[in-house]
Design an enzyme around this catalytic site. Structure first.
Site, PDB file in Angstrom:
ATOM      1  N   GLU A  53      12.108 -72.196  31.030  1.00 54.45           N
ATOM      2  CA  GLU A  53      11.597 -72.710  32.413  1.00 54.45           C
ATOM      3  C   GLU A  53      12.039 -73.798  32.773  1.00 54.45           C
ATOM      4  O   GLU A  53      12.450 -74.069  34.160  1.00 54.45           O
ATOM      5  CB  GLU A  53       9.826 -72.757  32.119  1.00 54.45           C
ATOM      6  N   THR A  68      23.469 -65.309  37.439  1.00 51.98           N
ATOM      7  CA  THR A  68      23.118 -63.696  37.556  1.00 51.98           C
ATOM      8  C   THR A  68      21.802 -63.870  38.607  1.00 51.98           C
ATOM      9  O   THR A  68      21.019 -62.960  38.440  1.00 51.98           O
ATOM     10  CB  THR A  68      22.609 -63.280  36.485  1.00 51.98           C
ATOM     11  N   HIS A  84       4.977 -70.844  29.969  1.00 50.66           N
ATOM     12  CA  HIS A  84       6.668 -71.152  29.472  1.00 50.66           C
ATOM     13  C   HIS A  84       6.253 -72.028  28.174  1.00 50.66           C
ATOM     14  O   HIS A  84       5.273 -72.641  27.796  1.00 50.66           O
ATOM     15  CB  HIS A  84       7.409 -71.899  30.356  1.00 50.66           C
TER      16      HIS A  84
END
Length: 751
Positions: free
Chosen positions: A425, A267, A377
């Protein structure tokens, strides 16, 4: 009658004057900040409270950070696994605590495209006789347990995330670091690479590139290992490595994402939600086209030390205890028959799974629509004590202290603060990138800066800020509080070696460290903030003196040995370095959130522009430009940079004048702060790098060229040397001039 009119007028005037005085006395607040004035009148002009900042740093406790890390690293927490989900609950619980929590929290979920090994069919590298016969040798399926805290059922076997499944086999060749030039050198030696299996060492190029480059030359599969020369200062025995020192043990395997881009791979430019269009897997770029598998250096020794063929160049030699040869195939008289093949067995699976960002919010009092972001993260490859839990432990301590001050009514920031615990991450900065995609417009319009603390402590060495305090990459924080309360500016780069005190690890006594200030690449969650959104970004860490070790990173990186025991014994005994990072990062955070005028120095950008220009205006670079009618002698680029520096100096003078005013106009303050905030955005050009996802920052985009100038110009120049196409060089000169002119106009007086 006239005198009566005069008398009447006098009386009426006196009455009106009296009424006016009474109204003025009782109806209008005295001064600008009287008790009857609106509350915002009394607070809108407030500046950073230095005593409150000192109080914050006094409350940061090393033992609390140690407790945080022990809890965070108690079990493996790879993205979307049970351990990761447990940490989501832990963060929400801490940030919702009624005594030390934040104003509000949220859990933002994205459907991330991830890659995992098949637990039923372990990946491996095996040596066998031709024709698929008996296996003579097989690499380890997991690392050796050397301490109790390593043992856990959820430790993931070593694998290369996003490498495709397959079982190629062929003759083994040694390809150094897997750079394109390495494969080219093998080809130049007369070696036919078609159908071979390449073994490469980490370093030199990205993980995925080792397979991408090899596939171009016909390589069928890739094996990757960490050489002791690159991580262990050449120490390779069990007696010299963890748990006896901080060095990687022979069975250690560096896991990682073999992905050349960041963000969710299906995406790009859109948040990975249920409604989002996803590209086909076949359209994904930057991942291995051939099966790839990492192994430990003890297994690599067995393979490399038995190779035949030419002796590898001196620069390719490592520390496996033998002379490296390049193959193809094994030598006569070695451990294996010289007809033996190597097979790479990969059974990875690609799936879409829900991954969470945990967000915490503190509402600003005067400028709630201006955001200071702080992130780290949460996911790791195994226990992840250093990467990333050292950063999460620091963030939790910062939020504990700030939350306590908030709940006790002692403090509320001028601007809003947003904390982010990013998910996935390790698979390619997915959580942070999806966040910037989902809230693109809001973040671009309202974000002041992003602070990143990923690995907060790399090693027990002098204090360094390895990525940046907005100096060479983004505008530097102009001041820190030293132990004596005085302000001091950090040096702009290593060459400016003047000392600057920072909060010390055990108290607020100053340290006098060397600084490492350089541009931010794409190695952590700051990437999408700076490259995609143009938000001022910085990454803060305590790292080791690289003059005293050749380790490219801390040796347990991405292995099963990155545990609490490792951190507690070898990285930061006493956790005073973690404490120093928490104080420093909190110091920066509070200055950005509470200073009346944003403490960012725009003039340093002019110095960086000069540096990049100078690299192009001399030597062969300049000669080639001149030869192709691209003179830099009196060109628009130099004029644009000079104009920027002049405008930046004028801007700083306006700020100085504004700060000297007893009651500066809130609108003027807002105006200059917006100019500072938007300066970084002025360097964005979405059309500048059409083949690079997310990269749009003309100054800090990635580059493949070794030319030390503007990235687009550097790559175009290097390409022109090979192809003779100088039109792209001309184009990127235009792009740079336009960006610098745009930045200069951003800082000009509005009217």
């Amino acid at each position: 009658m006239s005198w009566l009119k005069i008398l009447g007028a006098v009386i009426v005037g006196a009455l009106l004057l009296t009424v006016g005085i009474l109204l003025g006395h009782f109806a209008i607040p005295k001064g600008g900040n009287g008790s009857g004035a609106p509350s915002w009148v009394q607070t809108v002009g407030r500046d950073l409270n230095e005593s409150l900042l000192q109080s914050f740093m006094d409350q940061v406790e090393s033992e609390k950070i140690r407790e945080n890390l022990k809890a965070l690293a108690s079990q493996p927490h790879m993205a979307t696994t049970k351990g990761d989900e447990e940490l989501v609950k832990l963060l929400l619980r801490r940030w919702q605590d009624p005594q030390i929590g934040l104003d509000s929290t949220s859990e933002d979920v994205y459907g991330a495209f991830l890659s995992f090994p098949d637990p039923q069919r372990p990946n491996s590298v095996a040596v066998g006789v031709p024709g698929g016969g008996i296996k003579i040798f097989t690499t380890r399926r997991s690392e050796k347990n050397v301490t109790a805290d390593q043992a856990h059922a959820d430790v993931v076997q070593p694998y290369a995330a996003y490498a495709p499944p397959g079982n190629p086999r062929g003759r083994l060749i040694y390809a150094n670091q897997g750079k394109r030039s390495d494969y080219q050198e093998l080809f130049n030696m007369g070696i036919n690479l078609n159908g071979t299996i390449a073994i490469t060492r980490y370093g030199g190029t990205g993980r995925a590139d080792k397979a991408v480059n090899g596939a171009e030359f016909g390589v069928a599969g890739v094996v990757v290992y960490t050489d002791p020369a690159d991580i262990n200062d050449r120490r390779a025995s069990e007696e010299e490595t963890y748990p006896n020192s901080w060095y990687m043990p022979p069975s250690g395997v560096e896991r990682g994402s073999y992905n050349g881009y960041f963000g969710d791979l299906l995406t790009p430019y859109y948040p990975a939600k249920e409604f989002t269009y996803r590209i086909k897997e076949s359209e994904i770029q930057g991942i291995p086209p051939i099966p790839t598998q990492p192994i430990g250096f003890e297994d690599a020794q067995t393979l490399i030390c038995n190779l035949s063929g030419h002796k590898a160049p001196a620069s390719w030699q490592g520390s496996l205890g033998c002379s490296y040869h390049v193959g193809p195939g094994f030598r006569t008289g070695g451990l294996f028959p010289n007809t033996s093949d190597v097979q790479v067995n990969v059974h990875n699976q690609r799936v879409i799974k829900n991954s969470s960002n945990v967000m915490g919010f503190i509402r600003g009092s005067e400028e709630p629509d201006r955001y200071v972001l702080y992130g780290n993260h949460r996911d790791s490859w195994v226990h992840g004590a250093i990467d990333p839990s050292s950063g999460t432990a620091v963030m939790l301590e910062i939020t504990r202290v700030l939350g306590k001050m908030l709940k006790e009514g002692k403090w509320r920031p001028r601007r809003s603060i947003i904390f982010g615990s990013w998910g996935a991450e390790e698979f390619g900065l997915i959580g942070s990138t999806e966040y910037t995609e989902e809230f693109y417009s809001k973040l671009r319009e309202r974000s002041v800066a992003y602070i990143n603390v990923d690995i907060s402590v790399f090693g027990e060495r002098p204090f360094v800020l390895p990525a940046l305090l907005r100096s060479c990459c983004t505008i530097p924080i102009s001041a820190f509080t030293a132990g004596d309360g005085k302000l001091c500016s950090p040096p702009r780069d290593v060459s400016h070696s003047r000392p600057s005190p920072l909060p010390g690890p055990e108290s607020l006594t100053p340290l006098h460290p060397p600084y490492s200030l350089g541009s931010l690449g794409a190695g952590s969650d700051y990437a999408s903030f700076i490259h995609y959104l143009g938000i001022t970004s910085m990454d803060i860490a305590y790292t080791y003196d690289r003059n005293k070790t050749s380790a490219r990173i801390y040796p347990a990186y991405h292995t099963a040995f990155d545990t609490f025991d490792y951190a507690d014994r070898f990285i930061d005994p006493g956790f005073t370095s973690h404490q120093a990072v928490a104080r420093t990062a909190g110091n920066v955070l509070l200055r950005l959130a509470d200073s009346l005028v944003l403490p960012l120095n725009v003039s340093d950008y002019g110095e960086k522009l000069d540096e990049l220009y100078s690299a192009a205006a001399q030597g062969d670079f300049l000669d080639k430009l001149n030869a192709n009618n691209l003179s830099l002698g009196t060109d628009p680029l130099k004029a644009a940079i000079d104009r920027f520096k002049s405008v930046a100096a004028d801007f700083n003078q306006r700020i100085t004048k504004l700060k000297k005013e007893e009651s500066p106009s809130p609108l003027q303050i807002r105006m200059v702060n917006d100019q500072i905030m938007l300066l970084e955005r002025a360097f964005l050009n979405p059309q500048a790098f059409p083949n690079k996802y997310y990269y749009s920052h003309v100054i800090w985009a990635s580059k493949s060229s070794d030319q030390a100038t503007f990235p687009g110009l550097a790559d175009a120049y290097t390409n022109a040397l090979e192809t003779g196409d100088w039109d792209q060089v001309r184009k990127h000169l235009t792009i740079v001039v336009q960006a610098v002119e745009s930045a200069a106009s951003t800082l000009e007086a509005v009217a």
